[in-house]
Design a protein around this motif. Structure first.
Motif, PDB file in Angstrom:
ATOM      1  N   ARG A   9      51.097   2.980 -21.354  1.00  0.00           N
ATOM      2  CA  ARG A   9      51.193   2.736 -22.802  1.00  0.00           C
ATOM      3  C   ARG A   9      52.401   1.850 -23.067  1.00  0.00           C
ATOM      4  N   ARG A  10      52.165   0.695 -23.652  1.00  0.00           N
ATOM      5  CA  ARG A  10      53.262  -0.253 -23.821  1.00  0.00           C
ATOM      6  C   ARG A  10      53.669  -0.462 -25.270  1.00  0.00           C
ATOM      7  N   PHE A  11      52.834  -0.075 -26.194  1.00  0.00           N
ATOM      8  CA  PHE A  11      53.148  -0.194 -27.632  1.00  0.00           C
ATOM      9  C   PHE A  11      53.660  -1.585 -28.016  1.00  0.00           C
ATOM     10  N   GLY A  12      53.122  -2.585 -27.367  1.00  0.00           N
ATOM     11  CA  GLY A  12      53.501  -3.950 -27.708  1.00  0.00           C
ATOM     12  C   GLY A  12      54.713  -4.473 -26.968  1.00  0.00           C
ATOM     13  N   GLY A  13      55.441  -3.544 -26.285  1.00  0.00           N
ATOM     14  CA  GLY A  13      56.606  -3.993 -25.510  1.00  0.00           C
ATOM     15  C   GLY A  13      56.160  -4.500 -24.146  1.00  0.00           C
ATOM     16  N   ARG A  14      57.092  -4.764 -23.278  1.00  0.00           N
ATOM     17  CA  ARG A  14      56.709  -5.266 -21.964  1.00  0.00           C
ATOM     18  C   ARG A  14      56.685  -4.165 -20.923  1.00  0.00           C
TER      19      ARG A  14
END
Ligand code: IPE
Ligand code: IPE
Ligand code: MG
Length: 241
Positions: free
Chosen positions: A236-241
């Protein structure tokens, strides 16, 4: 089916299930849709038990009746609400003993007096329970929830208690039907369908979606564990890298 291995220290806090496939299960078994729904009620019991037993699942949301399900025949709608009453009658005491809180997520307007009385009995009896929330989505639509939430905020603006610029995502979330629910982590749909069907549109933003072939009446603890294992294998990255 053996029980898939899951990590009990990293469980999803909030699981929601689109319980689908009762009709196809009935067809497969050469029986009536009503029998399919009846069989589905047994799966509800099994899944509530399995989640409660895992201890760290804070909320289980079950999609039981959508605002679009009124389009079904009057007979089928009656069957579904009759089963809801029956389920509550049979299970409420045990749910309460298990320290489970029951909430209704949906529009109360439109429900029959009987359905409303049943659900309100669940809510009031279990209001102070703390082990897990069993959130029943009945007469629920995701767009309707967003519209109702927007209306509530507009009324506050009209009353001069709130400025439009003060409306944030957090504030919007705090006005949803059941604001105290933790973020939705895992969203399961049975019967192989891959759509949301107007379910939790706001909350699903970063939920992990797991579609399973199993028809809802066949869904048991091992299927739940399979979905949790799939969830735990995701990054799960939630838009981060
Ligand atoms: C889910 O099963 C129950 C409800 C939507 C209330 P369905 O009745 O949708 O079953 P299928 O999709 O026809 O197989
Ligand atoms: C979604 O299933 C609603 C519930 C499970 C309560 P449906 O069977 O009504 O959804 P569609 O019609 O296939 O999109
Ligand atoms: Mg369906």
């Amino acid at each position: 089916m053996p029980l898939p291995t899951i990590d009990k220290n990293h469980l999803p806090r909030h699981i929601a299930i689109i319980m689908d496939g009762n009709g196809r299960w009935a067809k497969q078994h050469g029986t009536t849709r009503a029998e399919g729904h009846e069989a589905g009620a047994k799966s509800v019991r099994a899944v509530v038990e399995a989640c409660r037993e895992l201890q760290n699942i804070e909320a289980l949301t079950l999609y039981a009746f959508s605002t679009e399900n009124w389009r079904r025949s009057q007979g089928e709608v009656e069957t579904l609400f009759r089963l809801l009453s029956k389920y509550i009658h049979l299970e409420l005491d045990e749910i309460h003993q298990e320290n489970i809180r029951v909430t209704l997520m949906g529009r109360k307007e439109g429900l029959s007096e009987q359905a409303l009385a049943d659900v309100e009995r669940c809510e009031s009896l279990t209001a102070n329970n703390t082990a897990m929330t069993l959130n029943l989505a009945i007469n629920y639509g995701g767009r309707g929830e967003i519209v109702d939430t927007a209306r509530a905020l507009c009324r506050e603006v009209e009353a001069g208690r709130l400025k439009a610029e003060e409306v944030t995502e957090e504030m919007f979330a705090s006005r949803l039907y059941i604001p105290q629910l933790p973020e939705l982590d895992l969203l399961i749909r049975t019967s192989g369908e891959m759509r949301l069907s107007n379910f939790m549109l706001w909350q699903a933003s970063y939920a992990e979606f797991v579609s399973m072939q199993t028809y809802w009446p066949d869904f048991r603890k091992p299927h739940l564990y399979e979905a949790i294992a799939a969830y735990q294998a995701r990054s799960r990255r939630f838009g981060g890298r």
